[in-house]
Design a protein around this motif. Structure first.
Motif, PDB file in Angstrom:
ATOM      1  N   GLY A  13      -1.390 -74.821  58.464  1.00 10.53           N
ATOM      2  CA  GLY A  13      -2.456 -74.740  59.470  1.00 10.53           C
ATOM      3  C   GLY A  13      -2.129 -73.706  60.528  1.00 10.53           C
ATOM      4  O   GLY A  13      -0.988 -73.254  60.664  1.00 10.53           O
ATOM      5  N   LEU A  14      -3.149 -73.316  61.283  1.00 11.59           N
ATOM      6  CA  LEU A  14      -2.997 -72.317  62.333  1.00 11.59           C
ATOM      7  C   LEU A  14      -3.897 -72.661  63.506  1.00 11.59           C
ATOM      8  O   LEU A  14      -5.068 -72.997  63.336  1.00 11.59           O
ATOM      9  CB  LEU A  14      -3.370 -70.926  61.807  1.00 11.59           C
ATOM     10  CG  LEU A  14      -3.499 -69.802  62.856  1.00 11.59           C
ATOM     11  CD1 LEU A  14      -2.115 -69.416  63.380  1.00 11.59           C
ATOM     12  CD2 LEU A  14      -4.193 -68.582  62.260  1.00 11.59           C
ATOM     13  N   HIS A  15      -3.325 -72.578  64.724  1.00 11.48           N
ATOM     14  CA  HIS A  15      -4.113 -72.696  65.957  1.00 11.48           C
ATOM     15  C   HIS A  15      -3.936 -71.411  66.744  1.00 11.48           C
ATOM     16  O   HIS A  15      -2.821 -70.931  66.948  1.00 11.48           O
ATOM     17  CB  HIS A  15      -3.634 -73.884  66.805  1.00 11.48           C
ATOM     18  CG  HIS A  15      -4.042 -73.771  68.247  1.00 11.48           C
ATOM     19  ND1 HIS A  15      -3.137 -73.523  69.259  1.00 11.48           N
ATOM     20  CD2 HIS A  15      -5.267 -73.840  68.837  1.00 11.48           C
ATOM     21  CE1 HIS A  15      -3.778 -73.460  70.407  1.00 11.48           C
ATOM     22  NE2 HIS A  15      -5.069 -73.640  70.183  1.00 11.48           N
ATOM     23  N   SER A  48      -6.243 -81.853  53.830  1.00 11.45           N
ATOM     24  CA  SER A  48      -5.409 -81.625  55.008  1.00 11.45           C
ATOM     25  C   SER A  48      -6.305 -81.204  56.161  1.00 11.45           C
ATOM     26  O   SER A  48      -7.372 -80.609  55.937  1.00 11.45           O
ATOM     27  CB  SER A  48      -4.354 -80.543  54.743  1.00 11.45           C
ATOM     28  OG  SER A  48      -3.445 -80.949  53.746  1.00 11.45           O
ATOM     29  N   SER A  49      -5.874 -81.472  57.391  1.00  6.86           N
ATOM     30  CA  SER A  49      -6.729 -81.153  58.534  1.00  6.86           C
ATOM     31  C   SER A  49      -5.917 -80.801  59.771  1.00  6.86           C
ATOM     32  O   SER A  49      -4.747 -81.166  59.909  1.00  6.86           O
ATOM     33  CB  SER A  49      -7.655 -82.334  58.855  1.00  6.86           C
ATOM     34  OG  SER A  49      -6.905 -83.452  59.292  1.00  6.86           O
ATOM     35  N   LEU A  50      -6.596 -80.080  60.665  1.00  3.92           N
ATOM     36  CA  LEU A  50      -6.065 -79.715  61.976  1.00  3.92           C
ATOM     37  C   LEU A  50      -7.192 -79.961  62.967  1.00  3.92           C
ATOM     38  O   LEU A  50      -8.320 -79.510  62.751  1.00  3.92           O
ATOM     39  CB  LEU A  50      -5.637 -78.250  61.980  1.00  3.92           C
ATOM     40  CG  LEU A  50      -4.663 -77.780  63.057  1.00  3.92           C
ATOM     41  CD1 LEU A  50      -3.350 -78.543  62.962  1.00  3.92           C
ATOM     42  CD2 LEU A  50      -4.413 -76.279  62.905  1.00  3.92           C
ATOM     43  N   LEU A  90      -9.181 -72.760  64.651  1.00  2.00           N
ATOM     44  CA  LEU A  90      -8.343 -73.621  63.830  1.00  2.00           C
ATOM     45  C   LEU A  90      -8.532 -73.217  62.370  1.00  2.00           C
ATOM     46  O   LEU A  90      -9.663 -73.012  61.925  1.00  2.00           O
ATOM     47  CB  LEU A  90      -8.720 -75.096  63.994  1.00  2.00           C
ATOM     48  CG  LEU A  90      -8.508 -75.749  65.371  1.00  2.00           C
ATOM     49  CD1 LEU A  90      -8.972 -77.203  65.325  1.00  2.00           C
ATOM     50  CD2 LEU A  90      -7.055 -75.668  65.798  1.00  2.00           C
ATOM     51  N   ARG A  91      -7.414 -73.126  61.620  1.00  2.00           N
ATOM     52  CA  ARG A  91      -7.489 -72.798  60.195  1.00  2.00           C
ATOM     53  C   ARG A  91      -6.579 -73.733  59.407  1.00  2.00           C
ATOM     54  O   ARG A  91      -5.498 -74.096  59.864  1.00  2.00           O
ATOM     55  CB  ARG A  91      -7.046 -71.361  59.933  1.00  2.00           C
ATOM     56  CG  ARG A  91      -8.013 -70.309  60.424  1.00  2.00           C
ATOM     57  CD  ARG A  91      -7.645 -68.955  59.851  1.00  2.00           C
ATOM     58  NE  ARG A  91      -8.501 -67.885  60.350  1.00  2.00           N
ATOM     59  CZ  ARG A  91      -8.549 -66.679  59.823  1.00  2.00           C
ATOM     60  NH1 ARG A  91      -7.789 -66.379  58.782  1.00  2.00           N
ATOM     61  NH2 ARG A  91      -9.360 -65.759  60.327  1.00  2.00           N
ATOM     62  N   VAL A  92      -7.023 -74.092  58.217  1.00  2.00           N
ATOM     63  CA  VAL A  92      -6.214 -74.905  57.305  1.00  2.00           C
ATOM     64  C   VAL A  92      -6.265 -74.279  55.921  1.00  2.00           C
ATOM     65  O   VAL A  92      -7.334 -73.915  55.423  1.00  2.00           O
ATOM     66  CB  VAL A  92      -6.718 -76.365  57.245  1.00  2.00           C
ATOM     67  CG1 VAL A  92      -5.908 -77.166  56.231  1.00  2.00           C
ATOM     68  CG2 VAL A  92      -6.637 -77.023  58.618  1.00  2.00           C
ATOM     69  N   ASP A  93      -5.100 -74.159  55.307  1.00  2.00           N
ATOM     70  CA  ASP A  93      -4.990 -73.645  53.943  1.00  2.00           C
ATOM     71  C   ASP A  93      -4.380 -74.752  53.090  1.00  2.00           C
ATOM     72  O   ASP A  93      -3.257 -75.196  53.342  1.00  2.00           O
ATOM     73  CB  ASP A  93      -4.114 -72.400  53.927  1.00  2.00           C
ATOM     74  CG  ASP A  93      -4.022 -71.763  52.548  1.00  2.00           C
ATOM     75  OD1 ASP A  93      -4.521 -72.362  51.570  1.00  2.00           O
ATOM     76  OD2 ASP A  93      -3.438 -70.670  52.451  1.00  2.00           O
ATOM     77  N   ALA A  94      -5.102 -75.201  52.083  1.00  2.00           N
ATOM     78  CA  ALA A  94      -4.620 -76.297  51.245  1.00  2.00           C
ATOM     79  C   ALA A  94      -3.387 -75.907  50.452  1.00  2.00           C
ATOM     80  O   ALA A  94      -2.553 -76.766  50.110  1.00  2.00           O
ATOM     81  CB  ALA A  94      -5.726 -76.763  50.302  1.00  2.00           C
ATOM     82  N   GLU A 130      -0.548 -68.410  69.660  1.00  2.00           N
ATOM     83  CA  GLU A 130      -0.758 -68.699  68.245  1.00  2.00           C
ATOM     84  C   GLU A 130       0.357 -69.608  67.752  1.00  2.00           C
ATOM     85  O   GLU A 130       1.531 -69.381  68.064  1.00  2.00           O
ATOM     86  CB  GLU A 130      -0.783 -67.401  67.436  1.00  2.00           C
ATOM     87  CG  GLU A 130      -1.079 -67.589  65.964  1.00  2.00           C
ATOM     88  CD  GLU A 130      -1.232 -66.266  65.235  1.00  2.00           C
ATOM     89  OE1 GLU A 130      -0.461 -66.020  64.280  1.00  2.00           O
ATOM     90  OE2 GLU A 130      -2.119 -65.481  65.642  1.00  2.00           O
ATOM     91  N   GLN A 131      -0.016 -70.638  67.007  1.00  2.00           N
ATOM     92  CA  GLN A 131       0.969 -71.580  66.495  1.00  2.00           C
ATOM     93  C   GLN A 131       0.658 -71.910  65.042  1.00  2.00           C
ATOM     94  O   GLN A 131      -0.481 -72.218  64.693  1.00  2.00           O
ATOM     95  CB  GLN A 131       0.978 -72.866  67.334  1.00  2.00           C
ATOM     96  CG  GLN A 131       2.093 -73.829  66.976  1.00  2.00           C
ATOM     97  CD  GLN A 131       2.192 -74.969  67.973  1.00  2.00           C
ATOM     98  OE1 GLN A 131       1.385 -75.086  68.898  1.00  2.00           O
ATOM     99  NE2 GLN A 131       3.176 -75.826  67.794  1.00  2.00           N
ATOM    100  N   GLU A 132       1.680 -71.828  64.194  1.00  2.00           N
ATOM    101  CA  GLU A 132       1.526 -72.128  62.778  1.00  2.00           C
ATOM    102  C   GLU A 132       2.183 -73.461  62.448  1.00  2.00           C
ATOM    103  O   GLU A 132       3.184 -73.848  63.060  1.00  2.00           O
ATOM    104  CB  GLU A 132       2.143 -71.008  61.932  1.00  2.00           C
ATOM    105  CG  GLU A 132       1.467 -69.661  62.116  1.00  2.00           C
ATOM    106  CD  GLU A 132       2.105 -68.573  61.260  1.00  2.00           C
ATOM    107  OE1 GLU A 132       3.212 -68.827  60.734  1.00  2.00           O
ATOM    108  OE2 GLU A 132       1.497 -67.511  61.117  1.00  2.00           O
ATOM    109  N   PHE A 133       1.619 -74.156  61.460  1.00  2.00           N
ATOM    110  CA  PHE A 133       2.118 -75.461  61.042  1.00  2.00           C
ATOM    111  C   PHE A 133       2.297 -75.464  59.526  1.00  2.00           C
ATOM    112  O   PHE A 133       1.507 -74.856  58.800  1.00  2.00           O
ATOM    113  CB  PHE A 133       1.139 -76.570  61.434  1.00  2.00           C
ATOM    114  CG  PHE A 133       0.740 -76.557  62.881  1.00  2.00           C
ATOM    115  CD1 PHE A 133       1.433 -77.297  63.826  1.00  2.00           C
ATOM    116  CD2 PHE A 133      -0.343 -75.788  63.307  1.00  2.00           C
ATOM    117  CE1 PHE A 133       1.066 -77.278  65.163  1.00  2.00           C
ATOM    118  CE2 PHE A 133      -0.729 -75.768  64.637  1.00  2.00           C
ATOM    119  CZ  PHE A 133      -0.026 -76.517  65.564  1.00  2.00           C
ATOM    120  N   THR A 134       3.317 -76.161  59.074  1.00  2.00           N
ATOM    121  CA  THR A 134       3.585 -76.267  57.647  1.00  2.00           C
ATOM    122  C   THR A 134       3.727 -77.736  57.259  1.00  2.00           C
ATOM    123  O   THR A 134       4.440 -78.494  57.926  1.00  2.00           O
ATOM    124  CB  THR A 134       4.879 -75.513  57.271  1.00  2.00           C
ATOM    125  OG1 THR A 134       4.743 -74.146  57.644  1.00  2.00           O
ATOM    126  CG2 THR A 134       5.139 -75.606  55.769  1.00  2.00           C
TER     127      THR A 134
END
Length: 221
Positions: free
Chosen positions: A133-135, A199-201, A188-192, A151-155
């Motif tokens: 995900g990305l914010h 999955s969600s943000l 907000l972005r989510v990549d499956a 910018e913050q990325e999530f795994t």
């Protein structure tokens, strides 16, 4: 030791004792009182007013975003009710990226000016293993060429609340006696990825302690 030497030693000892006594009798506040005194940031006696004057985007349809001034006058918060990006499972392709463009009118008491000192972001993530995900948020004052962003990325796997803190590199104060519009663009972005589950943000206030807080630095005109 001669009588003269003994007398000199007694005189030195007496002088040293008097010096120590005087040093101990000085009040503690007398030495460095200014440096040790607690400092407080002054705030205006009047109220700060904030109002959403425009908002649009797939993450904040009209009526789904609001702004509130903190009671202590140190900042204001943006809250969303329907800002959710999701991917995987039965999520639609258009749900993978959500954005919100918001304009906030800020009015402060006469005789004061202010600058955005820092921003706190808090959200909710439900990311399965293999997803990400990305914010991203960018904000700027209307009419200004300067902008600040984070910018913050999530795994995945990640299931819980997230937060980030962004300090403004330069304090840009508004002109005294003027109203200002702060433009806030959030994505907000989510990549499956390799995950087949959803999955969600989220930045939805219904998720819990979720909002965006703009911290203010005050200055008298």
């Amino acid at each position: 030791m001669t009588v003269r030497q003994a007398g000199e030693r007694r005189a030195i000892a007496a002088a040293l004792g008097t010096f120590l006594a005087l040093s101990l009798s000085v009040p503690a506040a007398a030495a460095g009182a200014t440096a040790e005194a607690p400092t407080t940031t002054a705030v205006p006696s009047g109220n700060i007013t904030v109002q959403v004057v425009a908002n649009n985007g797939s993450g904040c349809a009209p009526g789904t975003a609001s702004v509130y001034a903190d009671a202590n006058k140190t900042g204001f918060r943006i809250r969303y009710t329907d800002f959710l990006a999701e991917a995987g499972g039965s999520a639609a392709v258009t749900d993978r990226r959500k954005n919100c463009q918001m304009s906030v009118l800020v009015t402060v008491p006469a005789g004061w000016t202010f600058a955005i000192a820092s921003v706190n972001y808090r959200g909710r993530a439900r990311l399965n293993s293999g997803s990400s995900g990305l914010h991203r948020t960018t904000y700027y004052w209307q009419g200004s060429s300067r902008s600040d962003s984070t910018e913050q990325e999530f795994t995945g796997p990640f299931n819980g609340f997230w937060s980030s803190h962004d300090v403004a590199p330069v304090l840009v104060y508004s002109e005294c006696g003027s109203e200002r519009i702060l433009n806030v663009n959030t994505e907000l972005r989510v990549d499956a990825g390799t995950s087949t589950s959803r999955s969600s943000l989220s930045l939805r206030a219904a998720e819990g302690d979720v909002d965006t807080l703009f911290n203010i630095d005050w200055e008298q005109c």
